[in-house]
Every structure is written in C-alpha cells, then in structure tokens.
Motif scaffolding. Structure first.
Motif, mmCIF file in Angstrom:
data_model
loop_
_atom_site.group_PDB
_atom_site.id
_atom_site.type_symbol
_atom_site.label_atom_id
_atom_site.label_comp_id
_atom_site.label_asym_id
_atom_site.label_seq_id
_atom_site.Cartn_x
_atom_site.Cartn_y
_atom_site.Cartn_z
ATOM 1 N N LYS A 38 0.909 -1.371 -0.167
ATOM 2 C CA LYS A 38 0.267 0.023 -0.022
ATOM 3 C C LYS A 38 0.796 1.177 0.093
ATOM 4 C CE LYS A 38 -4.539 -1.028 0.509
ATOM 5 N NZ LYS A 38 -5.269 -0.747 -0.976
ATOM 6 N N ALA A 39 2.110 1.331 0.765
ATOM 7 C CA ALA A 39 2.748 2.315 0.853
ATOM 8 C C ALA A 39 3.509 2.483 -0.545
ATOM 9 C CB ALA A 39 4.054 2.174 2.255
ATOM 10 N N LYS A 40 3.911 1.627 -0.948
ATOM 11 C CA LYS A 40 4.562 1.748 -2.606
ATOM 12 C C LYS A 40 3.388 2.194 -3.470
ATOM 13 C CE LYS A 40 7.795 -1.132 -3.895
ATOM 14 N NZ LYS A 40 8.566 -2.221 -4.573
ATOM 15 N N GLN A 41 2.275 1.663 -3.304
ATOM 16 C CA GLN A 41 1.301 2.391 -4.232
ATOM 17 C C GLN A 41 0.767 3.769 -3.875
ATOM 18 O OE1 GLN A 41 -2.727 0.315 -4.499
ATOM 19 N NE2 GLN A 41 -1.405 -1.663 -3.489
ATOM 20 N N MET A 42 1.181 4.155 -2.727
ATOM 21 C CA MET A 42 0.787 5.785 -2.438
ATOM 22 C C MET A 42 1.819 6.513 -3.065
ATOM 23 S SD MET A 42 -2.148 6.034 -1.240
ATOM 24 C CE MET A 42 -2.024 7.977 -0.748
ATOM 25 N N LYS A 43 3.293 5.987 -2.885
ATOM 26 C CA LYS A 43 4.563 6.828 -3.158
ATOM 27 C C LYS A 43 4.221 6.847 -4.719
ATOM 28 C CE LYS A 43 9.437 6.205 -3.473
ATOM 29 N NZ LYS A 43 10.706 5.274 -3.437
ATOM 30 N N LYS A 48 1.635 7.048 -6.591
ATOM 31 C CA LYS A 48 0.663 7.990 -6.929
ATOM 32 C C LYS A 48 1.192 9.331 -6.891
ATOM 33 C CE LYS A 48 -3.640 5.216 -6.025
ATOM 34 N NZ LYS A 48 -4.978 5.045 -5.270
ATOM 35 N N MET A 49 1.759 9.510 -5.644
ATOM 36 C CA MET A 49 2.428 11.021 -5.553
ATOM 37 C C MET A 49 3.299 11.366 -6.852
ATOM 38 S SD MET A 49 2.616 11.463 -1.381
ATOM 39 C CE MET A 49 4.146 10.394 -1.282
ATOM 40 N N GLN A 87 3.247 1.952 -8.511
ATOM 41 C CA GLN A 87 1.790 1.669 -8.283
ATOM 42 C C GLN A 87 1.502 -0.075 -8.602
ATOM 43 O OE1 GLN A 87 -1.331 4.387 -9.003
ATOM 44 N NE2 GLN A 87 0.371 5.715 -9.805
ATOM 45 N N GLN A 129 0.704 -2.961 -5.926
ATOM 46 C CA GLN A 129 -0.553 -3.836 -6.124
ATOM 47 C C GLN A 129 0.081 -5.329 -6.160
ATOM 48 O OE1 GLN A 129 -2.003 -2.008 -9.695
ATOM 49 N NE2 GLN A 129 -3.225 -0.515 -8.797
ATOM 50 N N GLU A 158 0.959 -6.439 -2.847
ATOM 51 C CA GLU A 158 0.153 -6.635 -2.040
ATOM 52 C C GLU A 158 -0.790 -8.071 -2.394
ATOM 53 O OE1 GLU A 158 -4.003 -4.000 -0.317
ATOM 54 O OE2 GLU A 158 -2.635 -3.314 -2.132
#
Length: 58
Positions: free
Chosen positions: A7-12, A14-15, A36, A40, A43
C-alpha cells in the motif's frame, strides 16, 4: 506487513505520478505508475500467501 508495504508503495507511486503530471515530466509519471503496479503485485502476493496459510493451517 507486506500488504502495508504494498500500500505504501502504491501511495508513493501515486504521488510520483502526480508530481510528474504537474511538472510535465513523463518519465517521472511512468515511474510512478510502475511503482503503483509493483505495490499492487506485492499486496496481491501477500494476500495469496495469507489465503494459503489459512487453508493449510500453517
């Protein structure tokens, strides 16, 4: 724990993608999308491992 990292990697990602769009940096945008997807996959792999553990009792 791996799900949280995913999840953290996905958020990074997206930013990073948003920053790339804002600055017009297509390379950074693509890197963000890649992060992202990587998040995914990480996860999903952990979810699958959790299901296997639950089914086998290990």
């Amino acid at each position: 724990m791996a799900k949280a990292k995913g999840k953290a990697k996905q958020m990074k990602g997206k930013m990073k993608e948003a920053a790339g769009k804002a600055t017009g940096d297509r390379t950074q945008e693509a890197e963000g999308r890649g992060e992202q997807v990587s998040g995914q996959a990480q996860e999903a792999a952990q979810k699958a491992a959790d299901r296997v553990k639950k089914q086998t009792g290990r």
